[in-house]
Design a protein around this motif. Structure first.
Motif, PDB file in Angstrom:
ATOM      1  N   TYR A 142      95.512   6.783  39.804  1.00 10.77           N
ATOM      2  CA  TYR A 142      96.862   6.835  40.365  1.00 10.77           C
ATOM      3  C   TYR A 142      97.169   5.509  41.047  1.00 10.77           C
ATOM      4  O   TYR A 142      96.320   4.951  41.758  1.00 10.77           O
ATOM      5  CB  TYR A 142      96.920   7.976  41.382  1.00 10.77           C
ATOM      6  N   HIS A 160      90.269  12.027  42.462  1.00  6.87           N
ATOM      7  CA  HIS A 160      91.034  11.028  41.717  1.00  6.87           C
ATOM      8  C   HIS A 160      90.539   9.632  42.079  1.00  6.87           C
ATOM      9  O   HIS A 160      89.742   9.457  43.013  1.00  6.87           O
ATOM     10  CB  HIS A 160      92.528  11.135  42.033  1.00  6.87           C
ATOM     11  N   TYR A 184      92.196   5.921  43.181  1.00  7.44           N
ATOM     12  CA  TYR A 184      93.455   5.363  43.689  1.00  7.44           C
ATOM     13  C   TYR A 184      93.369   3.843  43.747  1.00  7.44           C
ATOM     14  O   TYR A 184      92.434   3.280  44.319  1.00  7.44           O
ATOM     15  CB  TYR A 184      93.739   5.919  45.085  1.00  7.44           C
ATOM     16  N   LYS A 223     102.190  10.846  47.339  1.00  7.84           N
ATOM     17  CA  LYS A 223     100.840  11.042  46.809  1.00  7.84           C
ATOM     18  C   LYS A 223     100.304  12.413  47.204  1.00  7.84           C
ATOM     19  O   LYS A 223      99.620  13.079  46.410  1.00  7.84           O
ATOM     20  CB  LYS A 223      99.916   9.933  47.306  1.00  7.84           C
TER      21      LYS A 223
END
Length: 222
Positions: free
Chosen positions: A165, A128, A130, A119
């Motif tokens: 992600y 981002h 997660y 990552k």
């Protein structure tokens, strides 16, 4: 009547993790991170207390529950980090495995390091969303609950205009592909020592880009 996804609250902790441990009973992740009888009452009390302490301190992590509105039973859960600001190296340092000792700790630390390092290579300190986990109780799987539990993260990632992600299981890649995720290669490589196999195995990584960004590679260049 049907299923509804809501933020989990403190009284939900045991019930939410009843789902988690039922969904991942016997899986590699629980064998490595919780190498005990996960149904033992003393273990579950300790885990609930640790989770409560974490909830009271962490400012970026959010847990959701999926409720069967006919029975009021919690049948699924998902866990998310919403990183709407860039983070320093100190803020994203490798998590410590403080609850284990000896060889069990070494194996768990190697397991976590593999995911953390990949990552870091792909995301680093960039903004981002997660996904830690999406878990559905075995009795309620294949009823669309996984997609419902993924939607909060999709919505926040779209609002922030950042990638979502996650590390998937092989069984879940088909679901995430249907939701618009792309698979990144290579995934997370786990050594034979961690995987307890004769050779390394690879865990899939997937990402969903916000509308208007065509690919993860394009986003990395910005």
């Amino acid at each position: 009547m049907g299923f509804i996804v809501l933020p989990a609250s403190i009284p939900d902790i045991r019930l939410v993790y009843d789902v988690y441990f039922a969904a991942f009973d016997g899986e590699l992740v629980t064998q490595i991170l919780f190498p005990w009888d996960i149904h033992n009452e003393d273990f579950r009390k300790g885990h609930a207390a640790h989770t409560l302490d974490y909830w009271q301190k962490d400012k970026l992590q959010y847990t959701y529950k999926c409720v069967d509105t006919e029975t009021d039973k919690i049948v699924g859960m998902s866990l998310w980090d919403y990183h709407w600001k860039e983070r320093s190296g100190e803020e994203r340092k490798l998590p410590a495995v403080d609850w284990l000792q000896g060889e069990q700790k070494d194996r768990a630390q190697e397991f976590i390091r593999a995911f953390w390092q990949r990552k870091e290579e792909l995301i680093g300190g960039k903004r981002h969303v997660y996904c830690h986990v999406v878990a559905v109780h075995p009795q309620y799987q294949r009823r669309g609950i996984g997609a419902l539990l993924t939607q909060p993260g999709i919505d926040v990632a779209q609002q922030l205009e950042v990638p979502l992600y996650l590390e998937a299981t092989d069984n879940a890649t088909k679901l995430y592909s249907k939701l618009g995720f792309e698979k990144l290669n290579p995934g997370v490589v786990l050594s034979p020592h961690v995987a307890a196999t004769d050779q390394s195995i690879e865990a899939p990584i997937m990402v969903k880009m916000p509308t208007g960004v065509h690919s993860f590679e394009q986003w990395l260049q910005n």
